[in-house]
Write an enzyme that holds these catalytic residues in place. Structure first.
Site: not given
Ligand SMILES: C[S@@+](CC[C@H](N)C(=O)[O-])C[C@H]1O[C@@H](n2cnc3c(N)ncnc32)[C@H](O)[C@@H]1O
Length: 398
Positions: A108
């Site tokens: 998101s």
């Molecule tokens: C809430 S979203 C990030 C929102 C983003 N910062 C923005 O402003 O759009 C969380 C993200 O963390 C990623 N994610 C989950 N586990 C992760 C990991 N182990 N390493 C890096 N990214 C990860 C997910 O795929 C997702 O895209």
């Protein structure tokens, strides 16, 4: 609408969003205001998002694509202080479906108010180098690139398709931070040491790599969450030799859990629930799972447990805590005609005994807010401690 009118409209909406966040005390400094009013959020959701709605069976998500919407109304929605979900179930995008979907949001653009609040909490000084975990759409990466300079920002995204989309959007917005596709829980050994680390996905425990890769005196800002969906935002001051310590910050902050920290599939748990069990009146019922403080405590007490509800043939809803790792369960059944519950507990652990004992300790201390808890990490152990003289503490899972 001409391109010029569109851009002017977007610029005005950014100023209005900044005014709103300033008025509520979320946006507190000129440099972050400059970033917020410069970075075009619409570029980061150019592939659309899922709009939340109510369906007969609960929440549904309808694809919203910019080309199918009124351009002005689209921009207004993009600059609302809302999270815009861009991916479901690790691979479903708004352009893939015609109608409503349900499932698990997996990426998101986080609501700007929370992104800005966290950036203000992180408070990186001019010249600081920051590692971000969870690039997502790239919007927060772009805000940091604007504030600190692209060459001071590295961001890691787990999901290859999300990482590729973020790269396209960040480039289109004119920023050039270092972007890595991989597991952010491993950090970035090549780029380390960093001055600060910010995670926009949550973790069950602070990854040891983060403790090694942030300089002593630096900061780690992350949500600590878990399988019962208890959550809290913590700011850790990094010490020498892989240590860090810090309080939870105010507010009900939660993020999608880092994918390698996600709960295991419960599978068919019916045999587990049929084990021999003890039964007794419960002192706390299913409200524990809905109460921000209590579910956080429950998770400290039973970190391997997951919560779900079941119902047989129109009977009462049963609330379960199930730990598939240890093979333990607790099932809460509402008392006939009363407000109370009975609990059945089976397997090697007595999950509800442990949860109630932890809530007792917290209540005896006056039910303090989450800010009264501290996370302390060493290479050997990570604990959450209640800051009272008798200081009970709980170990975070490894
Ligand atoms: C809430 S979203 C990030 C929102 C983003 N910062 C923005 O402003 O759009 C969380 C993200 O963390 C990623 N994610 C989950 N586990 C992760 C990991 N182990 N390493 C890096 N990214 C990860 C997910 O795929 C997702 O895209």
């Amino acid at each position: 609408m001409t391109d010029l009118a569109h851009d002017e409209h977007a610029a005005r909406l950014r100023e209005e969003l900044a005014d709103r966040l300033e008025n509520t005390g979320v946006l507190r400094s000129a440099p972050w205001r400059a970033a917020l009013t410069a970075v075009p959020r619409e570029v980061f959701v150019a592939d659309g998002f899922f709009r939340r709605g109510d369906g007969p069976q609960g929440t549904v998500w309808t694809p919203a694509l910019p080309d199918a919407e009124d351009p002005g109304a689209w921009l207004e929605e993009v600059y609302a202080d809302e999270t815009l979900v861009t991916q479901f179930d690790g691979g479903l995008y708004p352009g893939d479906v015609d109608g409503p979907v349900s499932g698990e949001p997996t990426s998101s653009s986080t609501l700007p108010g929370l992104v800005v609040r966290m950036l203000e909490d992180l408070d990186p000084e001019d010249g600081a180098r920051v590692l971000e975990i969870g690039t997502g759409t790239g919007y927060s990466t772009a805000l940091m690139s604007h504030r600190l300079g692209s060459d001071h920002v590295t961001s890691i995204e787990y999901d290859p398709a999300i990482a590729a989309r973020a790269r396209t959007a960040i480039t289109a917005a004119g920023y050039t931070p270092r972007l890595i596709q991989g597991d952010g829980l491993q950090g970035d050994p090549e780029g380390a040491p960093y001055d600060h680390l910010i995670a926009t996905c949550s973790v069950r425990t602070i990854p040891p790599a983060w403790l090694r890769q942030v300089k002593p005196g630096g900061t780690i800002l992350t949500t600590v969450s878990g399988w019962l969906h208890g959550s809290g935002l913590v700011r850790l001051a990094v010490g020498e030799n892989g240590t860090a310590e810090g309080h939870f910050l105010p507010g009900a902050v939660s993020f999608m859990i880092a994918r390698p920290h996600a709960a295991p599939d419960l599978g068919d748990f019916s045999a587990l629930l049929r084990q021999p069990a003890d039964e007794r009146p419960a002192r706390h019922g299913r409200d524990v799972f809905r109460n921000w403080s209590q579910v956080f405590l429950a998770q400290l007490a039973a970190p391997g447990a997951q919560h779900l509800s079941t119902r047989v043939d129109g009977g009462p809803w049963l609330a379960h805590a199930i730990d598939v790792g240890s093979g333990s369960f607790a099932t809460l059944t509402p008392d006939d005609g009363g407000d109370g519950y009975h609990v059945r507990q089976g397997g090697p652990a007595r999950l509800w005994d442990d949860i109630e004992a932890t809530i007792d300790v917290w209540e005896a201390a006056g039910s303090p807010p989450q800010t009264a808890f501290t996370v302390a990490a060493t290479p050997a152990e990570q604990t959450v401690r209640l800051d009272i003289p008798t200081g009970p503490s709980w170990t975070l899972p490894t």
